[in-house]
Write a protein that holds these residues in place. Structure first.
Motif: not given
Length: 358
Positions: A346-358
């Motif tokens: 979770v931390r890595a995906c948000y940090l690397l912007r693999i996941w982005k908040l809508r």
């Protein structure tokens, strides 16, 4: 030819580091370098595996309203979202106790409900309850049990069955149920009834009122986003005394990583008793990715990133027979390792912007 390119790709990093492949020492350094690269790739694959699984497809479901469902926008609704997987035995017991409590204390709960929205008391109209039960691909008779139980839901309440097309995990089931709900306040509650609703529901409602009391809430549809987590942290000493050493160690280690990777404000993310305002449901669950056990930790991360008000209150909780985590020590350790992996993911995906908040 493709093998030549592969060999060149392996040799290139060694040349960049100035390693002479002709000498025996350099040959061992070369093998160490390649081993390190392979280990890094394997670790990265393990960490990001949850993100890969999520990319495979959506959450297919079939919602069915079994009782009620004809509420208007003016009616005030408390939704209870209940994920269920192979719960044919425990679910009816939990529903009986929950429904008995709600029916016997409807007036008091209505007062608490209206207090959250800053509204005056109107004793002529009580709140309605919406039960959203998510059958997460059960292989037993859970779905039939839910359909038969519909006859017990009265007083204008609603019972909605949401059948997942396949088992997707607790996180996926809760996400689907929350987005299928219609209440201004939404309570997530486990099918085993481990948390005492008589103690817990008034507590989380009072706490969510204090969280949003400073905001401008003209009506329930404009309530500020807020979430209250039921917590067993106050029971930690008692739990340590009754649990095995391995379970106690895993519990303490998990709490440490939650504090380090998610938030220091929430001590117990895994208690299955959480209350959300409607706006918090939309913000949190439209952004939720994890579908298995550690989804609660991502909710905390999303809430921190979006500035959603968070709090936790101690609740009465009892161990119930039939837990999905009532397993041997090795399996428990592997599950705990998987949850740690999910938090790092979770931390890595948000940090690397693999996941982005809508």
């Amino acid at each position: 030819m493709k093998y030549l390119f592969f060999c060149a790709a392996l040799i290139q990093p060694c040349q960049t580091l100035g390693i002479d492949l002709a000498s025996p020492f350099s040959h061992s350094s070369y093998l160490f370098c390649i081993g390190g690269i392979i280990a890094f790739v394997l670790i990265a694959c393990y960490i990001f595996y949850p993100a890969y699984k999520i990319a495979e497809g959506g959450l297919g479901c079939t919602p069915t309203v079994l009782v009620g469902g004809r509420s208007s926008d003016q009616e005030q609704i408390l939704s209870l979202v209940i994920p269920a997987y192979n719960e044919e035995e425990r679910l009816p017991i939990m529903l009986d106790s929950t429904l008995d409590y709600l029916n016997a204390n409807r007036k008091h709960l209505t007062q608490l409900f209206r207090a959250v929205g800053g509204q005056r008391e109107d004793s002529s109209k009580l709140i309605q309850c919406e039960f959203v039960i998510v059958n997460d691909g059960s292989t037993d008779d859970t779905e039939d049990v839910i359909k038969k139980y519909a006859a017990n839901v009265k007083n204008g309440d609603t019972l909605k069955l949401v059948s997942m097309h396949k088992n997707c995990g607790k996180g996926g089931a809760v996400k689907t149920g929350m987005l299928q709900s219609s209440g201004q306040l939404c309570l997530m509650i486990d099918a085993d009834g481990a948390t005492d609703i008589i103690d817990g529901l008034p507590k989380v409602m009072k706490e969510i009122k204090s969280l949003i009391s400073r905001g401008k809430n003209e009506n329930f549809n404009s309530l500020l986003p807020a979430a209250v987590f039921g917590s067993r942290a106050h029971m930690e000493e008692e739990s340590c005394a009754s649990r095995s050493k391995i379970r106690t160690f895993l519990m303490i280690a998990f709490h440490f990583f939650v504090k380090a990777l998610c938030s220091p404000r929430i001590k117990d993310t895994q208690c299955g008793f959480k209350l959300f305002t409607r706006s918090a449901v939309v913000l949190l669950f439209t952004n939720l990715h994890l579908r298995r056990w550690a989804f609660d930790t991502e909710l905390v991360v999303i809430a921190e990133m979006l500035g959603i008000s968070l709090s936790e209150v101690g609740v009465v909780w009892h161990e119930i027979d039939g837990s999905k985590l009532d397993v041997d020590k090795i399996t428990l350790a592997l599950v705990s390792l998987g949850m740690l992996r999910d938090m790092v993911c979770v931390r890595a995906c948000y940090l690397l912007r693999i996941w982005k908040l809508r």
